[in-house]
Design a protein around this motif. Structure first.
Motif, mmCIF file in Angstrom:
data_model
loop_
_atom_site.group_PDB
_atom_site.id
_atom_site.type_symbol
_atom_site.label_atom_id
_atom_site.label_comp_id
_atom_site.label_asym_id
_atom_site.label_seq_id
_atom_site.Cartn_x
_atom_site.Cartn_y
_atom_site.Cartn_z
ATOM 1 N N LEU A 249 0.835 -1.206 0.000
ATOM 2 C CA LEU A 249 0.000 0.000 0.000
ATOM 3 C C LEU A 249 0.873 1.261 0.000
ATOM 4 N N SER A 250 1.977 1.215 0.733
ATOM 5 C CA SER A 250 2.911 2.358 0.727
ATOM 6 C C SER A 250 3.478 2.569 -0.665
ATOM 7 N N GLY A 251 3.870 1.477 -1.304
ATOM 8 C CA GLY A 251 4.440 1.566 -2.647
ATOM 9 C C GLY A 251 3.433 2.153 -3.624
ATOM 10 N N LEU A 252 2.199 1.731 -3.489
ATOM 11 C CA LEU A 252 1.123 2.213 -4.358
ATOM 12 C C LEU A 252 0.877 3.704 -4.128
ATOM 13 N N THR A 253 0.902 4.114 -2.885
ATOM 14 C CA THR A 253 0.697 5.535 -2.556
ATOM 15 C C THR A 253 1.843 6.376 -3.108
ATOM 16 N N GLU A 254 3.061 5.894 -2.909
ATOM 17 C CA GLU A 254 4.227 6.647 -3.389
ATOM 18 C C GLU A 254 4.231 6.772 -4.911
ATOM 19 N N TYR A 255 3.927 5.677 -5.582
ATOM 20 C CA TYR A 255 3.932 5.741 -7.046
ATOM 21 C C TYR A 255 2.786 6.621 -7.554
ATOM 22 N N SER A 256 1.651 6.589 -6.863
ATOM 23 C CA SER A 256 0.534 7.469 -7.240
ATOM 24 C C SER A 256 0.957 8.931 -7.116
ATOM 25 N N LEU A 257 1.624 9.252 -6.020
ATOM 26 C CA LEU A 257 2.082 10.638 -5.811
ATOM 27 C C LEU A 257 3.021 11.065 -6.930
ATOM 28 N N TYR A 258 3.967 10.199 -7.246
ATOM 29 C CA TYR A 258 4.937 10.477 -8.307
ATOM 30 C C TYR A 258 4.201 10.708 -9.637
ATOM 31 N N HIS A 259 3.259 9.834 -9.933
ATOM 32 C CA HIS A 259 2.486 9.934 -11.172
ATOM 33 C C HIS A 259 1.626 11.206 -11.202
ATOM 34 N N PHE A 260 0.949 11.502 -10.091
ATOM 35 C CA PHE A 260 0.096 12.699 -10.032
ATOM 36 C C PHE A 260 0.942 13.958 -10.217
ATOM 37 N N HIS A 261 2.098 13.991 -9.580
ATOM 38 C CA HIS A 261 2.959 15.175 -9.715
ATOM 39 C C HIS A 261 3.381 15.375 -11.166
ATOM 40 N N GLY A 262 3.628 14.280 -11.853
ATOM 41 C CA GLY A 262 3.977 14.366 -13.277
ATOM 42 C C GLY A 262 2.829 14.962 -14.085
ATOM 43 N N GLU A 263 1.621 14.474 -13.826
ATOM 44 C CA GLU A 263 0.451 15.021 -14.534
ATOM 45 C C GLU A 263 0.266 16.498 -14.199
ATOM 46 N N GLU A 264 0.424 16.816 -12.936
ATOM 47 C CA GLU A 264 0.232 18.215 -12.506
ATOM 48 C C GLU A 264 1.264 19.134 -13.154
ATOM 49 N N ARG A 265 2.477 18.614 -13.324
ATOM 50 C CA ARG A 265 3.521 19.413 -13.981
ATOM 51 C C ARG A 265 3.134 19.671 -15.447
#
Ligand SMILES: [Fe+2]
Length: 136
Positions: free
Chosen positions: A47-63
């Motif tokens: 679950l931690s890995g999933l949360t971290e990768y989601s954050l990384y992915h969302f930040h990319g989209e937001e950029r």
């Protein structure tokens, strides 16, 4: 299979699609671990890995959104933030043993991500592709 990426989820932006596929894989792994009754600790790490990768992915989209002055940036970003808050709440309950039905976590993540891609990310994909075609 619990969740499987297919063409209906394509937003036709290579980086986004690749990262969505990876997220689907991670959700599948989480579900399989549940199914095989892995330890609480193993589940928590997934679950931690999933949360971290989601954050990384969302930040990319937001950029990408902010670089291209995307008009729906604020709403899209806030959808990402709400998801992360919900996942973190689930995670805390999960770690403290208060969450008795972890399958609900997997269901929630699956539903949220599918809907988010089909509605919100597809809109973004369309916008980014229009910009790309203007630049050509
Ligand atoms: Fe998104």
């Amino acid at each position: 299979m619990f969740i499987k990426w297919d063409e209906q989820y394509a937003v036709h932006i290579r980086l986004m699609d690749d990262q969505h596929k990876r997220l689907f894989d991670m959700i599948e792994q989480f579900y399989l671990a549940l199914h095989h009754r892995e330890t609480q600790r193993a589940m928590s790490e997934l679950l931690s890995g999933l949360t971290e990768y989601s954050l990384y992915h969302f930040h990319g989209e937001e950029r990408m959104m902010s670089l291209n002055n995307y008009p729906l940036y604020a709403a899209h970003k806030s959808a990402h933030e709400k998801f992360i808050i919900t996942i973190k709440e689930f995670h805390e309950r999960f770690d403290s043993g208060k969450l008795l039905i972890p399958i609900e976590v997997a269901q929630f993540i699956k539903q949220w991500l599918s809907n988010h891609i089909l509605m919100t990310d597809k809109q973004l994909g369309k916008f980014l592709r229009q910009i790309e075609s203007k630049e050509d």
